[in-house]
Enzyme design. Structure first.
Site, PDB file in Angstrom:
ATOM      1  N   ASP A  43     -31.701 -20.387   9.810  1.00 32.47           N
ATOM      2  CA  ASP A  43     -31.514 -21.305  10.936  1.00 32.47           C
ATOM      3  C   ASP A  43     -32.851 -21.783  11.497  1.00 32.47           C
ATOM      4  O   ASP A  43     -32.978 -22.942  11.905  1.00 32.47           O
ATOM      5  CB  ASP A  43     -30.677 -20.632  12.032  1.00 32.47           C
ATOM      6  CG  ASP A  43     -29.189 -20.764  11.738  1.00 32.47           C
ATOM      7  OD1 ASP A  43     -28.752 -21.893  11.423  1.00 32.47           O
ATOM      8  OD2 ASP A  43     -28.472 -19.761  11.796  1.00 32.47           O
ATOM      9  N   ARG A  67     -22.914  -7.828  13.366  1.00 29.87           N
ATOM     10  CA  ARG A  67     -23.331  -9.100  13.956  1.00 29.87           C
ATOM     11  C   ARG A  67     -22.092  -9.813  14.465  1.00 29.87           C
ATOM     12  O   ARG A  67     -21.142 -10.032  13.719  1.00 29.87           O
ATOM     13  CB  ARG A  67     -24.061  -9.985  12.944  1.00 29.87           C
ATOM     14  CG  ARG A  67     -24.399 -11.349  13.581  1.00 29.87           C
ATOM     15  CD  ARG A  67     -25.407 -12.136  12.792  1.00 29.87           C
ATOM     16  NE  ARG A  67     -24.845 -12.796  11.641  1.00 29.87           N
ATOM     17  CZ  ARG A  67     -25.477 -13.773  10.970  1.00 29.87           C
ATOM     18  NH1 ARG A  67     -26.681 -14.165  11.356  1.00 29.87           N
ATOM     19  NH2 ARG A  67     -24.917 -14.321   9.918  1.00 29.87           N
ATOM     20  N   HIS A  75     -20.677 -15.078  10.111  1.00 27.11           N
ATOM     21  CA  HIS A  75     -20.361 -15.918   8.948  1.00 27.11           C
ATOM     22  C   HIS A  75     -19.512 -15.169   7.921  1.00 27.11           C
ATOM     23  O   HIS A  75     -19.020 -15.775   6.977  1.00 27.11           O
ATOM     24  CB  HIS A  75     -21.646 -16.440   8.304  1.00 27.11           C
ATOM     25  CG  HIS A  75     -22.415 -17.354   9.214  1.00 27.11           C
ATOM     26  ND1 HIS A  75     -21.899 -18.534   9.696  1.00 27.11           N
ATOM     27  CD2 HIS A  75     -23.646 -17.238   9.767  1.00 27.11           C
ATOM     28  CE1 HIS A  75     -22.785 -19.114  10.495  1.00 27.11           C
ATOM     29  NE2 HIS A  75     -23.853 -18.344  10.562  1.00 27.11           N
ATOM     30  N   GLU A 121     -33.647 -17.734  16.427  1.00 31.39           N
ATOM     31  CA  GLU A 121     -33.463 -18.591  15.254  1.00 31.39           C
ATOM     32  C   GLU A 121     -33.380 -20.076  15.617  1.00 31.39           C
ATOM     33  O   GLU A 121     -32.866 -20.870  14.835  1.00 31.39           O
ATOM     34  CB  GLU A 121     -32.236 -18.148  14.438  1.00 31.39           C
ATOM     35  CG  GLU A 121     -30.970 -17.895  15.236  1.00 31.39           C
ATOM     36  CD  GLU A 121     -29.819 -17.371  14.379  1.00 31.39           C
ATOM     37  OE1 GLU A 121     -29.904 -17.344  13.149  1.00 31.39           O
ATOM     38  OE2 GLU A 121     -28.792 -16.994  14.987  1.00 31.39           O
TER      39      GLU A 121
HETATM   40  C1  3PY Z   1     -30.447 -16.871   9.477  1.00 34.25           C
HETATM   41  O1  3PY Z   1     -31.321 -16.716   8.597  1.00 34.25           O
HETATM   42  O2  3PY Z   1     -30.323 -17.887  10.163  1.00 34.25           O
HETATM   43  C2  3PY Z   1     -29.513 -15.797   9.717  1.00 34.25           C
HETATM   44  O3  3PY Z   1     -28.720 -15.866  10.625  1.00 34.25           O
HETATM   45  C3  3PY Z   1     -29.498 -14.628   8.778  1.00 34.25           C
HETATM   46  O4  3PY Z   1     -28.340 -14.704   8.026  1.00 34.25           O
HETATM   47 MG    MG Z   2     -28.582 -17.716  11.523  1.00 28.82          MG
END
Ligand code: 3PY
Ligand code: MG
Length: 265
Positions: free
Chosen positions: A182, A77, A52, A156
């Site tokens: 997420d 990442r 992101h 996530e």
């Molecule tokens: C999330 O919390 O979904 C992440 O990817 C951390 O930024």
């Molecule tokens: Mg995320």
């Protein structure tokens, strides 16, 4: 010299949990000088967010170099499914890679294939900058890279939660990184962005316990310093204490507020 020990001891530290939990910076602004500045604070590591955030491969390679100058390990990442980038980042000297949205053992295996040399995977050879950073011979790098760098799978989604044990069982996966934002969207079926709730805490505690059972480490995103402290208390080995953009704006907002307060007083 001690900085270089810290970087090259990172994989051992996160695996063993020795030295207390790791607090890492999280940087999306794609300027290596941001790493230079934030690494002066007492962060144990730096994450470059290429999912992101706005980094490209060249700026990330220079960001990793600024981490090395400051004696701080840099983890990156990658965007979803971009496993080719994962091995390029290790070639550039990243101490680890975080892969978002790893939802199955098959996803985890594909990620591990790109980040580990045989017999664990099929990472392709070409770690020129990593060898320069570490001051190793090519042979020593080959012999130690699987152990000295970490592949971290993000959990996530609902599918990832259901598959957490199978993901943790993949030999080349060293640990997981939970994305509470997420996860909260997934568990509420799109109704809520609520990463810091008792419901999410229950999931986080469950995942820390599954990591312990598999002998792997657990990382997580914390939305601010207080939250990061709570997550360390929960047993996470590596936490984020908020993102660069937020820390920058909070610092600016507090300076403006302080100036206006004195002016009015
Ligand atoms: C999330 O919390 O979904 C992440 O990817 C951390 O930024
Ligand atoms: Mg995320």
């Amino acid at each position: 010299m001690s900085g270089s020990t810290t970087i090259d001891g990172f994989a051992k530290r996160i695996r063993s949990g020795e030295g207390g939990g790791i607090i890492s910076a999280w940087i999306g602004i794609p300027d290596p000088l941001f790493v230079n500045h934030l690494a002066q604070e007492a962060f144990d590591a730096v994450v470059l967010d290429m999912q992101h955030g706005v980094w490209d491969m060249a700026s990330a390679a220079n960001g990793i170099g600024q981490g090395r100058l400051a004696g701080k390990p840099v983890v990156a990442r990658i965007p979803v499914g971009d496993f080719a980038l994962a091995s390029r980042l290790l070639d550039a000297g990243a101490s680890g890679v975080i892969a978002p949205m790893i939802n199955s053992a098959a996803d985890a295996e594909a990620f591990a294939r790109a980040t580990k040399y045989p017999p664990l995977g099929e990472r392709s050879w070409g770690p020129t900058l990593a060898i320069n950073h570490r001051g190793q011979s090519a042979g020593d790098y080959l012999a130690t890279a699987n152990e000295q760098t970490v592949a971290i799978a993000m959990i996530e989604t609902r599918a990832a939660l259901d598959a957490a044990d199978e993901i943790l069982r993949v030999a080349g996966i060293d640990g997981i990184f939970v994305g509470p934002a997420d996860l909260s969207i997934a568990l509420s079926n799109g109704a809520r962005l609520a990463p810091d709730t008792p419901e999410i805490d229950g999931v986080l505690k469950h995942l820390v316990a599954r990591c312990r059972a598999h002998g792997k480490f657990a990382c997580v995103f914390g939305s601010n310093g207080e939250r990061a402290g709570e997550l360390l208390k929960m047993g996470f080995d590596f936490v984020i204490a908020g993102a660069d953009t937020q820390q920058l704006r909070l610092g600016a907002a507090s300076a403006i507020a302080a100036a206006r307060k004195v002016q009015a007083g």
